[in-house]
Design a protein around this motif. Structure first.
Motif, mmCIF file in Angstrom:
data_model
loop_
_atom_site.group_PDB
_atom_site.id
_atom_site.type_symbol
_atom_site.label_atom_id
_atom_site.label_comp_id
_atom_site.label_asym_id
_atom_site.label_seq_id
_atom_site.Cartn_x
_atom_site.Cartn_y
_atom_site.Cartn_z
ATOM 1 N N MET A 63 45.951 64.936 73.375
ATOM 2 C CA MET A 63 46.376 65.450 72.079
ATOM 3 C C MET A 63 46.856 64.319 71.167
ATOM 4 S SD MET A 63 49.516 68.110 71.386
ATOM 5 C CE MET A 63 48.844 69.302 72.537
ATOM 6 N N LYS A 64 46.488 64.402 69.900
ATOM 7 C CA LYS A 64 46.996 63.466 68.909
ATOM 8 C C LYS A 64 48.483 63.730 68.702
ATOM 9 C CE LYS A 64 47.634 61.161 64.986
ATOM 10 N NZ LYS A 64 47.893 59.721 64.961
ATOM 11 N N ILE A 65 49.301 62.684 68.839
ATOM 12 C CA ILE A 65 50.744 62.790 68.606
ATOM 13 C C ILE A 65 51.051 62.188 67.242
ATOM 14 C CG2 ILE A 65 53.046 62.213 69.452
ATOM 15 C CD1 ILE A 65 51.433 64.052 71.306
ATOM 16 N N TRP A 66 51.674 62.967 66.386
ATOM 17 C CA TRP A 66 52.005 62.539 65.033
ATOM 18 C C TRP A 66 53.417 61.968 64.992
ATOM 19 C CZ3 TRP A 66 48.395 62.437 61.227
ATOM 20 C CH2 TRP A 66 47.214 63.128 61.476
ATOM 21 N N ASN A 67 53.526 60.776 64.448
ATOM 22 C CA ASN A 67 54.811 60.080 64.390
ATOM 23 C C ASN A 67 55.513 60.333 63.062
ATOM 24 O OD1 ASN A 67 54.533 58.917 66.953
ATOM 25 N ND2 ASN A 67 53.334 57.217 66.129
ATOM 26 N N PHE A 68 56.759 60.792 63.163
ATOM 27 C CA PHE A 68 57.538 61.196 61.997
ATOM 28 C C PHE A 68 58.683 60.230 61.711
ATOM 29 C CE2 PHE A 68 55.397 65.137 62.685
ATOM 30 C CZ PHE A 68 55.535 65.907 61.539
ATOM 31 N N GLY A 69 59.015 60.139 60.432
ATOM 32 C CA GLY A 69 60.249 59.514 59.988
ATOM 33 C C GLY A 69 60.984 60.490 59.091
ATOM 34 N N ILE A 70 62.295 60.464 59.139
ATOM 35 C CA ILE A 70 63.116 61.338 58.295
ATOM 36 C C ILE A 70 63.892 60.471 57.311
ATOM 37 C CG2 ILE A 70 64.977 63.047 58.215
ATOM 38 C CD1 ILE A 70 64.264 63.831 61.070
ATOM 39 N N ILE A 71 63.842 60.832 56.034
ATOM 40 C CA ILE A 71 64.641 60.161 55.010
ATOM 41 C C ILE A 71 65.767 61.107 54.612
ATOM 42 C CG2 ILE A 71 64.657 59.178 52.683
ATOM 43 C CD1 ILE A 71 61.750 58.372 53.114
ATOM 44 N N GLY A 72 66.992 60.682 54.881
ATOM 45 C CA GLY A 72 68.161 61.539 54.693
ATOM 46 C C GLY A 72 68.729 61.937 56.036
ATOM 47 N N ALA A 73 70.054 62.032 56.130
ATOM 48 C CA ALA A 73 70.665 62.336 57.430
ATOM 49 C C ALA A 73 71.804 63.343 57.310
ATOM 50 C CB ALA A 73 71.177 61.053 58.078
ATOM 51 N N GLY A 74 71.691 64.241 56.334
ATOM 52 C CA GLY A 74 72.690 65.293 56.203
ATOM 53 C C GLY A 74 72.435 66.424 57.187
ATOM 54 N N LEU A 75 73.057 67.563 56.920
ATOM 55 C CA LEU A 75 72.976 68.713 57.828
ATOM 56 C C LEU A 75 71.537 69.114 58.129
ATOM 57 C CD1 LEU A 75 74.323 71.146 59.325
ATOM 58 C CD2 LEU A 75 74.184 72.376 57.143
ATOM 59 N N ILE A 76 70.695 69.189 57.091
ATOM 60 C CA ILE A 76 69.340 69.706 57.297
ATOM 61 C C ILE A 76 68.476 68.728 58.082
ATOM 62 C CG2 ILE A 76 68.168 68.848 55.230
ATOM 63 C CD1 ILE A 76 68.087 72.457 56.677
ATOM 64 N N ALA A 77 68.825 67.434 58.048
ATOM 65 C CA ALA A 77 68.046 66.444 58.806
ATOM 66 C C ALA A 77 68.084 66.754 60.296
ATOM 67 C CB ALA A 77 68.576 65.037 58.539
ATOM 68 N N ASP A 78 69.175 67.284 60.771
ATOM 69 C CA ASP A 78 69.277 67.639 62.187
ATOM 70 C C ASP A 78 68.281 68.728 62.544
ATOM 71 O OD1 ASP A 78 71.027 67.248 64.705
ATOM 72 O OD2 ASP A 78 70.953 69.425 64.475
ATOM 73 N N PHE A 79 68.062 69.679 61.626
ATOM 74 C CA PHE A 79 67.074 70.731 61.862
ATOM 75 C C PHE A 79 65.669 70.142 61.864
ATOM 76 C CE2 PHE A 79 70.741 73.129 60.620
ATOM 77 C CZ PHE A 79 70.649 74.303 61.347
ATOM 78 N N HIS A 80 65.408 69.186 60.965
ATOM 79 C CA HIS A 80 64.103 68.522 60.957
ATOM 80 C C HIS A 80 63.870 67.806 62.290
ATOM 81 C CE1 HIS A 80 63.529 68.236 56.293
ATOM 82 N NE2 HIS A 80 64.063 69.384 56.661
#
Length: 356
Positions: A12-29
């Motif tokens: 399976m192709k694994i998609w690599n993510f980055g998150i910009i922002g680290a507030g409350l909603i970033a934890d859900f991401h």
């Protein structure tokens, strides 16, 4: 069967993510990304190093000093935007320049001009831009959507949403909640926009509205109470109500009624699910979704499940892989913001707002 599943995961192709922002909603991401078999969280960046460190340690990912450093990483393919609402545009446009796909937390941005620049940047780059409206991915909503699409309500005569939530004064003590510059609005732009998206997705475009907004329970720049009367292009009438000044917070609600049926949903549960052509399947749907579970963030923005976010992100990945347009692309995510801004214009100018 186990070895077949392991083989599928291996190829399976694994998609690599980055998150910009680290507030409350970033934890859900982060939690949503890590829960999917075909995605991996590579790194995070934030203007708040302590928050970035907390996410990085919790989810075993890298810390980048700033968005540019994260976006220059060849490893990262998809970026989620979890910054304050009025700071979504800049990293989204920069991501397009680096060839990264972007899925952005609601609202897509706080003005249509800024949203249009985001859409244009990704169209030019050939990358995908998607929005997060995780309420669409609750199972019960799919039945509501199917009932509308199949004409089971007959002529829809009325549709409304109500989001009578509560936020304490402490909620507004950070640097951006309740501000025009970064929140772009209050109870509508930040909270009720989820249900406004659901309403327009179900019933269709709004033709005109008349609105009132007020700040009654908090000392903030934006509204904590708002209401609007709507006329849809299909001639149905409707109402939008949103608040963060309704102690102790009540369940969000949507009602659709017409000449052949009525559905009333609170949270993700049906209070009414009744049609002129009622079937045994309808009874099963009602029984399955009759009990309300959880508080849905009525007073605590962190009291929501992460699974709908995961489904939202999974659908975005699927769109990238198949080339099928993402159902909440930039143009679709723009619609709810357009309605919110129309409500603000109507209330501010004390006049009906007519959509083009």
């Amino acid at each position: 069967m186990v070895w077949i599943k392991l083989l599928i995961i291996f190829i399976m192709k694994i998609w690599n993510f980055g998150i910009i922002g680290a507030g409350l909603i970033a934890d859900f991401h982060a939690k949503a990304i890590q829960s999917l078999e075909n995605s991996r969280l590579v790194g995070i960046c934030s203007s708040n190093p302590n928050k970035a460190r907390h996410i990085a340690e919790k989810y075993n990912c890298n810390i980048f000093k700033n968005p540019s450093e994260l976006l220059r990483s060849d490893e990262i393919e998809i970026v989620t935007i979890a910054t304050p609402s009025g700071a979504h545009m800049e990293p989204t446009i920069e991501a397009a320049k680096y060839g990264k796909h972007v899925i952005c937390e609601k609202p897509l941005e706080i003005s249509l001009e800024r949203i249009d620049k985001m859409i244009e940047a990704h169209n030019k780059a050939g990358t995908k831009l998607g929005g997060i409206f995780n309420y669409r991915y609750h199972d019960s909503f799919k039945y509501m959507k199917s009932a509308v699409d199949d004409g089971r309500f007959g002529t829809i005569t009325y549709a409304s949403i109500s989001v009578p939530w509560w936020r304490s004064d402490d909620y507004y003590k950070d640097s951006w909640h309740g501000t025009l510059k970064l929140d772009g609005g209050g109870a509508l732009m930040n909270q009720a926009i989820h249900m406004i998206d659901i309403l327009q997705h179900l019933i269709g475009p709004v033709n005109s509205l008349q609105a009132y907004i007020a700040t009654l329970g908090h000392s903030i720049e934006v509204e904590d109470t708002a209401t609007a009367v709507l006329k849809f292009k299909n001639n149905a009438l409707g109402v939008i109500y949103g608040s963060t000044a309704s102690f102790p917070g009540q369940f969000r609600r949507i009602e659709i009624t017409g000449t052949k049926g009525t559905a009333i949903q609170e949270e993700n549960s049906f209070k009414i699910w009744q049609f002129a052509d009622q079937t045994e399947a309808d009874n099963e749907i009602f029984n399955r979704f009759h009990q309300i579970e959880g508080g849905g963030g009525v007073s605590d923005p962190g009291a929501i499940p992460f699974e709908p976010h995961a489904k939202n992100i999974a659908a975005f990945i699927d769109s990238i892989e198949t080339g099928i347009p993402f159902e909440i692309n930039g143009h679709e995510a723009r619609k709810a913001v357009e309605i919110v801004l129309a409500i603000y214009t109507s209330a501010r100018e004390k006049r009906p707002f007519n959509f083009l």
